[in-house]
Design an enzyme around this catalytic site. Sequence first.
Site, PDB file in Angstrom:
ATOM      1  N   GLU A   1       0.492  -1.188  -0.156  1.00 33.06           N
ATOM      2  CA  GLU A   1      -0.316  -0.265   0.253  1.00 33.06           C
ATOM      3  C   GLU A   1       1.107   1.538  -0.130  1.00 33.06           C
ATOM      4  O   GLU A   1       1.679   1.437   0.385  1.00 33.06           O
ATOM      5  CB  GLU A   1      -0.852  -0.204   1.314  1.00 33.06           C
ATOM      6  CG  GLU A   1       0.176   0.362   2.331  1.00 33.06           C
ATOM      7  CD  GLU A   1      -0.623  -0.159   4.112  1.00 33.06           C
ATOM      8  OE1 GLU A   1      -1.957  -1.163   3.473  1.00 33.06           O
ATOM      9  OE2 GLU A   1      -0.119   0.243   4.808  1.00 33.06           O
TER      10      GLU A   1
ATOM     11  N   CYS B   1       3.131   8.513   1.120  1.00 32.20           N
ATOM     12  CA  CYS B   1       3.841   7.428   2.346  1.00 32.20           C
ATOM     13  C   CYS B   1       4.320   6.168   1.271  1.00 32.20           C
ATOM     14  O   CYS B   1       3.117   5.135   0.767  1.00 32.20           O
ATOM     15  CB  CYS B   1       3.504   7.292   3.156  1.00 32.20           C
ATOM     16  SG  CYS B   1       3.623   5.922   4.504  1.00 32.20           S
TER      17      CYS B   1
ATOM     18  N   CYS C   1       6.810  -7.823   6.890  1.00 33.16           N
ATOM     19  CA  CYS C   1       7.786  -7.499   7.476  1.00 33.16           C
ATOM     20  C   CYS C   1       8.157  -8.947   7.935  1.00 33.16           C
ATOM     21  O   CYS C   1       7.102  -9.306   8.236  1.00 33.16           O
ATOM     22  CB  CYS C   1       7.470  -6.162   7.872  1.00 33.16           C
ATOM     23  SG  CYS C   1       8.895  -5.607   8.466  1.00 33.16           S
TER      24      CYS C   1
ATOM     25  N   CYS D   1       7.475  -6.644  14.001  1.00 34.21           N
ATOM     26  CA  CYS D   1       6.997  -5.643  16.104  1.00 34.21           C
ATOM     27  C   CYS D   1       4.934  -5.987  16.366  1.00 34.21           C
ATOM     28  O   CYS D   1       3.871  -5.468  14.784  1.00 34.21           O
ATOM     29  CB  CYS D   1       7.256  -4.510  15.340  1.00 34.21           C
ATOM     30  SG  CYS D   1       8.847  -3.945  15.293  1.00 34.21           S
TER      31      CYS D   1
ATOM     32  N   CYS E   1       2.558  -3.022  14.980  1.00 33.39           N
ATOM     33  CA  CYS E   1       2.367  -3.533  14.123  1.00 33.39           C
ATOM     34  C   CYS E   1       1.347  -4.570  12.952  1.00 33.39           C
ATOM     35  O   CYS E   1       1.782  -5.342  13.211  1.00 33.39           O
ATOM     36  CB  CYS E   1       3.495  -3.321  13.110  1.00 33.39           C
ATOM     37  SG  CYS E   1       3.846  -2.604  11.608  1.00 33.39           S
TER      38      CYS E   1
ATOM     39  N   CYS F   1       0.636   2.178   9.016  1.00 37.08           N
ATOM     40  CA  CYS F   1       1.375   1.379   8.664  1.00 37.08           C
ATOM     41  C   CYS F   1       0.208  -0.374   8.387  1.00 37.08           C
ATOM     42  O   CYS F   1       0.679  -0.824   9.155  1.00 37.08           O
ATOM     43  CB  CYS F   1       2.217   1.098   9.492  1.00 37.08           C
ATOM     44  SG  CYS F   1       4.188   0.250   8.122  1.00 37.08           S
TER      45      CYS F   1
HETATM   46  N1  SAH Z   1       9.679  -0.909   9.152  1.00 33.39           N
HETATM   47  C1  SAH Z   1       9.949   0.675   9.455  1.00 33.39           C
HETATM   48  C2  SAH Z   1       9.326   2.062   8.151  1.00 33.39           C
HETATM   49  C3  SAH Z   1       7.569   1.178   8.235  1.00 33.39           C
HETATM   50  S1  SAH Z   1       6.677   0.806   9.825  1.00 33.39           S
HETATM   51  C4  SAH Z   1       9.900   1.363  10.629  1.00 33.39           C
HETATM   52  O1  SAH Z   1       9.896   0.693  12.262  1.00 33.39           O
HETATM   53  O2  SAH Z   1      10.683   3.023  10.788  1.00 33.39           O
HETATM   54  C5  SAH Z   1       6.164   3.102   9.924  1.00 33.39           C
HETATM   55  C6  SAH Z   1       6.380   3.596  11.085  1.00 33.39           C
HETATM   56  O3  SAH Z   1       5.309   3.446  11.758  1.00 33.39           O
HETATM   57  C7  SAH Z   1       7.490   3.071  12.527  1.00 33.39           C
HETATM   58  O4  SAH Z   1       7.740   4.140  12.773  1.00 33.39           O
HETATM   59  C8  SAH Z   1       6.399   2.317  12.968  1.00 33.39           C
HETATM   60  O5  SAH Z   1       6.571   1.927  14.475  1.00 33.39           O
HETATM   61  C9  SAH Z   1       4.879   2.963  13.065  1.00 33.39           C
HETATM   62  N2  SAH Z   1       4.060   2.238  13.224  1.00 33.39           N
HETATM   63  C10 SAH Z   1       3.374   0.781  13.031  1.00 33.39           C
HETATM   64  N3  SAH Z   1       2.691   0.529  13.491  1.00 33.39           N
HETATM   65  C11 SAH Z   1       2.064   1.542  14.489  1.00 33.39           C
HETATM   66  C12 SAH Z   1       0.951   1.394  14.959  1.00 33.39           C
HETATM   67  N4  SAH Z   1      -0.451   0.541  14.830  1.00 33.39           N
HETATM   68  N5  SAH Z   1       0.040   2.788  14.872  1.00 33.39           N
HETATM   69  C13 SAH Z   1       1.297   3.910  15.297  1.00 33.39           C
HETATM   70  N6  SAH Z   1       2.305   3.980  14.927  1.00 33.39           N
HETATM   71  C14 SAH Z   1       2.509   2.557  14.055  1.00 33.39           C
HETATM   72 FE1  SF4 Z   2       8.245  -3.899  10.360  1.00 36.03          FE
HETATM   73 FE2  SF4 Z   2       6.066  -2.941  11.344  1.00 36.03          FE
HETATM   74 FE3  SF4 Z   2       8.127  -3.333  12.557  1.00 36.03          FE
HETATM   75 FE4  SF4 Z   2       7.966  -1.326  10.632  1.00 36.03          FE
HETATM   76  S1  SF4 Z   2       7.106  -1.178  12.846  1.00 36.03           S
HETATM   77  S2  SF4 Z   2      10.197  -2.935  11.866  1.00 36.03           S
HETATM   78  S3  SF4 Z   2       6.938  -2.249   9.124  1.00 36.03           S
HETATM   79  S4  SF4 Z   2       7.258  -5.072  12.121  1.00 36.03           S
END
Ligand code: SAH
Ligand code: SF4
Length: 377
Positions: free
Chosen positions: A100, A113, A120, A124, A127, A355
């Site tokens: 996306e 974005c 991924c 995390c 996420c 994300c």
């Molecule tokens: N993998 C990279 C970039 C993609 S995620 C990273 O983690 O930095 C982009 C951003 O969205 C990151 O800062 C991540 O921590 C945040 N993010 C992911 N899931 C989220 C959620 N449910 N609510 C708010 N921010 C989120």
């Molecule tokens: Fe991957 Fe989501 Fe963690 Fe970013 S926040 S590194 S997209 S699992």
Amino acid sequence: MSAGPGRRPPRHWMDLAPAERVDAVRAMGLPAFRARQISTHWFTRLEDDPTGWTDLPAAARERIAQTLFPPLMESIEELTADRGATVKTAWRLHDGSIVESVLMRYPHRTTICISSEAGCAMGCPFCATGQGGLQRNLSAAEIVAQVLHGARLLARGAVPGGPARVNNVVFMGMGEPLANFASVLAAVEELSRPEPDGLGISARGLTVSTVGVVPRMRRLTEAGLPVTLAVSLHAPDDELRDELVPLNQRFDIDAVLDAAREYARVSRRRVSIEYALIKDVNDQAWRADLLARRLAERGDRGWVHVNLIPLNPTPGSRWTASRRQDEKAFVEHLERHGIPVTVRDTRGREIDGACGQLAAKVNSDPARFPMAGRTGP
Ligand code: SAH
Ligand code: SF4
């Protein structure tokens, strides 16, 4: 077209460096200057159909289209919010993977974005993308194509506010950009390369966000591109970060912050520390103080900036966004230590702006998205 997930995408004009494009047109028996003509159609005029490029020999156009501009992805869902100023696109790639991108138009700039991987591997737990694991890395062309689509929407006035250009690109969609280093670097170079060989977006307008893959942060430093680095920290203590960001068990906070500091020193760009505020998990005032101390001990405060993100709860998650008063206190504690801090706006919430959330929904309910769709770049 499709042969199951994971298959590499076909080679595309956008995967090639300028010199390779010259080789490619020569290999078709065309003179070198055709490469520049082709790039002018593609990157400067944002045209998408080589068969209509009438300054090229008619006999060559079809071949150029087939060998150098194979279809990469199709838009299967386009959702708008904020009266059309936010546009979220779900893409189906040639192997069926879904990614996306989100375009956000503000009064004086437009940010897109984009995704760097389908899924991924970092896992995390807060996420949406992290829950499904990794399908595969995107090619440089698949990354740039997301920006190109946004540029085309803006150029043809499809986003309210009149024709405009993309000013900022953030790698904050699906995937960990530094885990797909070569393609991301090639995409960054292409996005920032002046027209007609690239999209001519200032490298300062490009932000690569990482969860802290330390050796790759060093390689990015060595690459010497003046992109902005964002580091997703989310906790100032290793005990909590080990849980929120499993990669922390390999590269801990000290290692990540040292690499970030070094990036700021070499690039002379301020690093952005991303911190998703999660209610009663990481939003205590003492954690704000600890975060401030760990940033301040690495030099004068000008090297860094903290971007607080209200958590966008993912379906089925036990976590939710912080209370208003806790968010406010967190900001105040950082400011008390002289750390620059902002709270990210939450564009596109009602269209699953966070994300990976739209793609996660598409993946869990393929019936909602029939095969027939608009074709993308
Ligand atoms: N993998 C990279 C970039 C993609 S995620 C990273 O983690 O930095 C982009 C951003 O969205 C990151 O800062 C991540 O921590 C945040 N993010 C992911 N899931 C989220 C959620 N449910 N609510 C708010 N921010 C989120
Ligand atoms: Fe991957 Fe989501 Fe963690 Fe970013 S926040 S590194 S997209 S699992």
